[in-house]
Design an enzyme around this catalytic site. Structure first.
Site, short mmCIF file in Angstrom:
data_model
loop_
_atom_site.label_atom_id
_atom_site.label_comp_id
_atom_site.label_asym_id
_atom_site.label_seq_id
_atom_site.Cartn_x
_atom_site.Cartn_y
_atom_site.Cartn_z
CD GLU A 44 -2.68 0.98 2.80
OE1 GLU A 44 -2.41 0.11 3.55
OE2 GLU A 44 -3.46 1.65 2.91
CE LYS A 110 -7.25 1.07 3.25
NZ LYS A 110 -5.89 1.59 4.09
CE1 TYR A 116 -7.91 0.40 13.40
CE2 TYR A 116 -9.73 0.89 11.78
CZ TYR A 116 -8.95 0.18 12.23
OH TYR A 116 -8.41 -0.95 11.55
CB CYS A 146 -4.38 -2.39 4.23
SG CYS A 146 -3.68 -2.78 5.77
CB SER A 174 -0.61 -4.42 8.31
OG SER A 174 -1.08 -4.97 9.76
CE LYS A 180 -2.13 -5.19 12.81
NZ LYS A 180 -1.83 -3.59 12.51
CG ASP A 331 14.41 1.13 32.33
OD1 ASP A 331 13.60 -0.19 31.68
OD2 ASP A 331 14.07 1.68 33.23
CG ASN A 408 12.50 16.67 38.24
OD1 ASN A 408 12.46 15.41 38.23
ND2 ASN A 408 11.25 17.37 38.53
#
Lengths: 582, 582
Positions: A44, A110, A116, A146, A174, A180, A331, A408
C-alpha cells in the site's frame, strides 16, 4: 498446468522519498522479471511511503507522485505490476495502479478507510466504490488494499460473487504490535477459505517513526492453507506459483461460499478490465518451491521489532551514531543492546554520568556492559555542575529539604550533557524510559526523556526484563546484577523506584495495561484483584502526566495501544478516578 | 405577538469535568428561568467539554456522561433546554438532547462529522440520519450541530423542506482563528437567508489546550439580519425574543427557498416530536431588547484570544502562577504582557538569566518591562554554570571554535533553571518562541522551547511586533527600544537573528504562510517574488525541524493552520524542496 507466478515485493521505503522509492521498485521489478514473475505486487502506498500524513495535503506532492508513477509505466514490459500510489480526481484516493506490458491498465481505490488507532485515512481520502476485475481471459484478479480485507465482507465479496475472482491480492501497510502477525495470518487464511479464492498480501517492512512494519507477506490457497510466507521485519521478494486449475477444481468441489451474501448489488460496481498480456502460462517450468519463512514469536518477535524500528529511525533520519546515557540499570542496558544489534558496536556510544548518589555497583555494571557490547563509554561526573546550579538557585529557593527540584535538576544536567554531545558530533540520543514510567510520569521532562527516539516507550518494565532475559539467553551481555538489583533512579540516597511508585511493577503493569490499552474502568480493574486506592492513584497519574508524554520523543509501537498517534488525550482534562467510583 | 424567547448559554466548560460542567449548566438554567427564557441552548458537547478526544473510547466516561444528563432532566421544569452530550447505541453519536418540562423529549445526532484540521470526529462518532422537528404545535424547531450548518445543504435542507422548520438552532464548538468570527457570522446569515428561517448558534467560550473558542453566539432573522450577538471569548448568556408571526409573514412574502433542492428524500428521515410545553407565548412582555455585543478585530482580536487561551490553560490545569524567561527581546516581552493581562501582575514572575553575551540594553529593557508590568523579576546569571559545563565536556569535545553546541548549552541552562523554579514553586513556565522560529527550528529543544505552554507558537514574528504595538497603543508597557533593536538570541558575540535565518522576517513570514498554511508549491512561492534558493532553504528547514516541534509545548491556535493537531507530519520524511523544482 496453468501457472500464475506471483511475486510479493516486501520493500522498506521512506515517506516522501519518491525518487528513492521508485529506485527500490525498479530494482525489485528487475529481480522479479529475471525470475519470470507474472504478477508483481507492492505494498500500500509503496510509491509515497506510509503514512505520508499531511504531506498528502500538499498538491505538489500529489503531482510528483503521479509523475513518478508515469515513469514506472514503460518499465513494465513483459510483466504485470500492482503498486500503491495516491490517485486524484476532485478528491484523493488511496489507490493501486495495475501496470502491464508498458500500459497503465486500471486503478483500484481503497474502499474501507481506517480512521481509528494510528490511522486517519478519512482525513485524506475518499472511499472507492468501484472494484474492477482484471483478467487475461483465463484468470480473474481482484484487488484490495489493507483495511478492505480486514472486514469479512465488502470489496472481496463483490469481487468474488459479482466478479468471479480467482485470486484476491491485498496491498498492505499493517503496523506491527505483538502477536499481530499471527492474528493477521489467521484472518487472511479465513478470508481465503470463506470465499474459496487465493489470497496474497504484500506488506511493508521496516520502521517509520513510531510504526514498525513486520512484513510477513503471505499467500494462501483457496482452502485457506499457507502456501508461502516472506521474512519478518526485513525486505524480501517472495515468489510462488499458483495453479489456476487447482483453484477452479476447488470451486467445483465447494460450489457455495461459506457466507450468506451481505453486499448489496449497488454498493460496488464491478467492471471487467482486460490485461494486455497473459498472467497464466502453460509452459512455465514450475521448479519454484514456495518458501515459508520462519517467523519469530514471543520476546524474540518484540526484540526484533525494536531493533528494526531503531535502525530505520536512526538511518532514515540521516544519523550514523547514537548516544545513550547508561545508568547501570536495566532500561539503558537493554536500549544499548538493541542499538548495538541495530547499528553495530562502533556506532553506539555509552555515556555514564555519575553523581554523589550513584553507587559503585552502577559504575561497575555500566562499564561491564560497555565492555561486553564492545562500545565506547564516556564518563562525565555531574556533581560539580549540580553544585553550581544549586548555588545559582540558592538566593531564590527556600530552605526546604532537597526534593523533586533537586532530583529533576540532576536528570536535566544529564539530558543537557547528552544533547551537547549530540550537537557536537551529530549523535542521535536514544532515550531509555519505559512504558510504565511514561504512563505514570516517573521521568524528568527534558532530563531522562531527552532524545530523538524513546526505544522502550511502549515496553512496560516487566517486559523490559523479559526482553533482556531473552537477549541474554543468546549471549549474556547484560551483567547479572542488573537483573537482581532493585530498580532505582539514584537521584537521592537509598532511592528505590518501588517506594516512589503507587505499586510494584508487577502490579503497576497489569493495571496500566487494563486502563491504557483496554479502556477498563476503575471498577473492572478493582474486580481483577487490585486495591481501589492503588488503581485510583495510577489512573490519576496517567492523566496528570499527559503533558510530559506530549513533549517526549516518539517511541516504537509494539502493543495494541502505544503512547503516540494511537492514544490522543487532552492535557487540560478534569476526568479523574473519582469520577468513576467503584 | 407570538414570542419565542431564546437563550444562548455561551459557557466555558472543562473537558472531562462532568460534575463541574453540570454545575455550570444548572447555574445558567436558573438565570435563564428567571428571565423567562423559553428555549435555552448550550454548545456542542457542553456536558463533556470539547474535544474529549480518546476519553470517548473509555466506556465508563460515556456512562458517566449519560448519568450526568439524567441528573439534568428534573431540573428542566417550565423550560426547554437543548444540550450537547455523547449518545450511545451500538455506536457513539455527537448528540443534542432536548429536555423539556422535566422530560427527555428527543435527541438529535450530528450528521456531518468534520475529520480535517484539528477535528477527528470519524474516529469516535457515527453520523446521524434522523433530523427530528420539535414542535409545540405552533413553532417548528430544527436542530443542527456545528459542521452540519457549515454545509449549504444537508440537515437544514431536510428540516426546512421536509419538516417546515421555522427556527434552526446550532450547537457549536468552533475553534478560533483570526477573522473566523466574522466569516462564521457571514455564513450563518446566508443560511438564514437561503432557507428563510431564524438561525441561532451557541458556541463555547474559553481555551482548551491549543484551541480557543471565541464565543460570539448569534441569532439571525429569517432574512439574514443579525438580531443579537454574545460577547467574544467570554462566557455570556445571550437572550432575544423572536416573533414567530414575523417569520411566517416573511415566508409568505418569499414562498420559495433560494436554493434548488439537493437532499434526496431518503437521505434523512424527519420525524415530528411534540414538546410537552409551549415554546411560544402571547403574554410575554417583550421588553427584552436584543443585544449586539462589540466584537474586536485585527490585532485586538488576536491579542484577546491569546489572553483567554493563556488564562484558561493555566487555570484549568490547576496553576496559579507562571514564570517567563525575560531576555529583553520582543517575544518574551509580549508573552509577559499577555500573561499579566490574563492573570494579573502578582501571578507572573520574570526571570532574567544573563550570560557574557547579554547586552546591557537587554538587562535594562527586561527590568524596565518588569517595572512597567509591576511583576517580580529574578536575575540568575548563567556564566558560572556555563563554564562548569564546558569544563566537564572539555575532555570529550574536540577543540573546534565554539558553535551550536555552546549556544544550545546556554539555552538549556536557562530552561533547566526555569524548570527548577517551576518544580519548587509550582509555577507554570510559559515558553516564548514564535511561529517563525518553530517553523524553521530557530530554537533550542529543552532550552527556550521548555515550558508548559508556548503562547506565541502560532504567531509569526512580524505579527508579534504588530500585537506588541497594538498593546502599547493602549498603555506603553513594552520599552520602545525593544521594538527598534534588531532581534538577537545573544548566544554569541554580535549575533543577529537575521544572519542565522534564510531571510529577514519580512520575507520569511510570507514564505512560511504560503508553505505551511496554504500548501503552496515551491514554484508558486517563487512566482510570488521570492528567490528560489531562499524558498528552498525555508521549505527544507520546515521539514528538518519537525522533531523539535513534536517535542515542544502545546501552543495557542490563532491561524487557519497551527503547529499542533492541525498539521500532522512525519519526522522521518525525505520530501524536500528539491523534489519540487520550479
Amino acid at each position: 498446468m496453468a501457472v500464475l507466478r506471483i511475486g510479493l515485493a516486501q520493500v522498506d521505503v521512506t515517506v516522501g522519498d519518491l525518487e528513492g522509492n521508485l529506485r527500490v521498485i525498479a530494482d525489485c521489478l528487475e529481480s522479479a522479471r529475471a525470475e519470470e514473475v507474472d504478477l508483481l505486487v507492492f505494498p500500500e502506498l509503496a510509491l509515497t511511503g506510509y503514512p505520508p500524513e499531511d504531506l498528502l495535503l500538499n498538491p505538489s506532492f500529489i503531482d510528483a507522485n503521479l509523475k513518478a508513477l508515469q515513469k514506472l509505466i514503460p518499465q513494465t514490459k513483459g510483466i504485470t505490476l500492482v503498486v500503491g500510489f495516491v490517485d486524484r480526481d476532485r478528491d484523493l484516493y488511496n489507490a493501486a495502479a495495475v501496470l502491464s506490458d508498458g500500459k497503465w491498465v486500471g486503478t483500484y481505490h481503497k474502499a474501507k478507510l481506517p480512521n481509528y488507532g494510528v490511522f486517519d485515512e478519512y482525513r485524506y481520502f475518499r472511499p472507492g466504490q468501484k472494484v474492477p476485475i482484471f483478467t487475461d481471459g483465463r484468470v480473474r484478479l481482484g484487488i484490495t488494499i489493507c483495511e478492505d480485507l480486514w472486514h469479512p465482507t465488502g470489496p472481496i465479496e463483490a469481487e468474488v460473487r459479482q466478479g468471479g475472482a480467482d485470486v484476491v491480492i491485498n496491498l498492505m501497510a499493517s503496523p506491527y504490535h505483538r502477536t499481530k502477525g499471527a492474528e493477521r495470518e489467521a484472518m487472511f487464511a479465513t478470508r481465503a477459505l470463506d470465499y474459496g479464492v487465493i489470497v496474497a498480501f504484500c506488506n511493508h517492512a521496516g520502521g517509520q517513526d513510531e510504526l514498525i512494519f513486520d512484513g510477513r507477506s503471505s499467500i494462501f490457497t483457496a482452502n485457506g492453507e499457507l502456501l508461502a510466507r516472506a521474512k519478518s521485519f526485513e525486505e524480501d521478494l517472495l515468489m510462488a506459483d499458483v495453479d489456476l486449475i487447482e483453484v477452479l477444481r476447488h470451486r467445483l468441489r465447494q460450489p457455495r461460499l461459506r457466507l450468506a451474501p451481505t453486499t448489496t448489488e449497488e454498493e460496488y460496481s464491478v467492471p471487467e478490465i482486460p490485461l494486455p498480456r497473459p498472467l497464466v502460462s502453460e509452459q512455465k517450468s514450475s521448479g519454484l518451491k514456495p518458501r515459508i519463512a520462519f517467523s519469530p514469536q514471543g520476546p524474540e518477535e518484540i526484540y526484533r521489532a525494536l531493533v528494526v524500528g531503531t535502525r530505520d529511525y536512526v538511518q532514515k533520519n540521516g544519523f550514523e551514531r547514537v548516544a545513550i546515557g547508561l545508568s547501570g540499570g536495566i532500561d539503558s542496558a537493554l536500549v544499548a543492546t538493541i542499538a548495538v544489534d541495530a547499528l553495530g558496536p562502533k556506532d553506539v556510544i555509552g555515556v555514564f554520568m555519575p553523581s554523589r548518589f550513584s553507587s559503585e555497583a552502577s559504575r561497575k555494571d555500566a562499564h561491564k556492559l560497555a565492555k561486553n557490547l564492545k562500545i565506547r563509554l564516556l564518563e562525565i561526573p555531574i556533581d560539580e555542575i549540580f553544585d553550581v546550579f544549586l548555588k545559582a538557585l540558592a538566593p531564590f529557593l527556600d530552605k526546604k529539604a532537597p526534593g523533586k527540584t533537586e532530583e529533576n535538576l540532576q536528570a536535566r544536567i544529564r539530558g543537557t550533557l547528552l544533547m551537547a554531545l549530540s550537537n557536537r558530533f551529530n549523535w542521535l540520543v536514544l532515550a531509555t524510559g519505559n512504558k510504565s514510567e511514561f504512563a505514570v510520569g516517573y521521568a524528568t521532562l527534558y532530563g531522562d526523556t531527552a532524545g530523538g527516539l524513546a526505544v522502550l516507550k511502549d515496553v512496560p518494565k516487566t517486559l523490559v526484563y523479559e526482553l533482556a532475559r531473552w537477549r541474554n539467553s543468546k549471549n549474556p551481555v547484560i551483567p547479572k546484577r542488573v537483573f537482581t538489583r532493585p530498580p532505582t533512579a539514584e537521584l537521592r540516597p537509598c532511592q528505590r523506584d518501588e517506594d516512589d511508585l503507587p505499586a510494584p511493577y508487577s502490579a503497576l503493569d497489569p493495571i496500566l495495561q487494563a486502563y491504557v490499552e483496554q479502556d477498563r474502568s476503575l471498577r473492572e480493574i478493582v474486580q481483577q484483584g487490585f486495591p481501589a486506592d492503588v488503581v485510583r492513584r495510577v489512573i490519576d497519574l496517567v492523566h496528570q502526566n499527559e503533558y510530559k508524554r506530549r513533549q517526549s520523543p516518539v517511541g516504537l509501537k509494539i502493543t495494541p495501544r502505544a503512547f503516540g498517534k494511537d492514544r490522543r488525550f487532552p492535557i487540560t482534562l478534569r476526568w479523574r478516578s473519582k469520577s468513576d467510583e467503584p
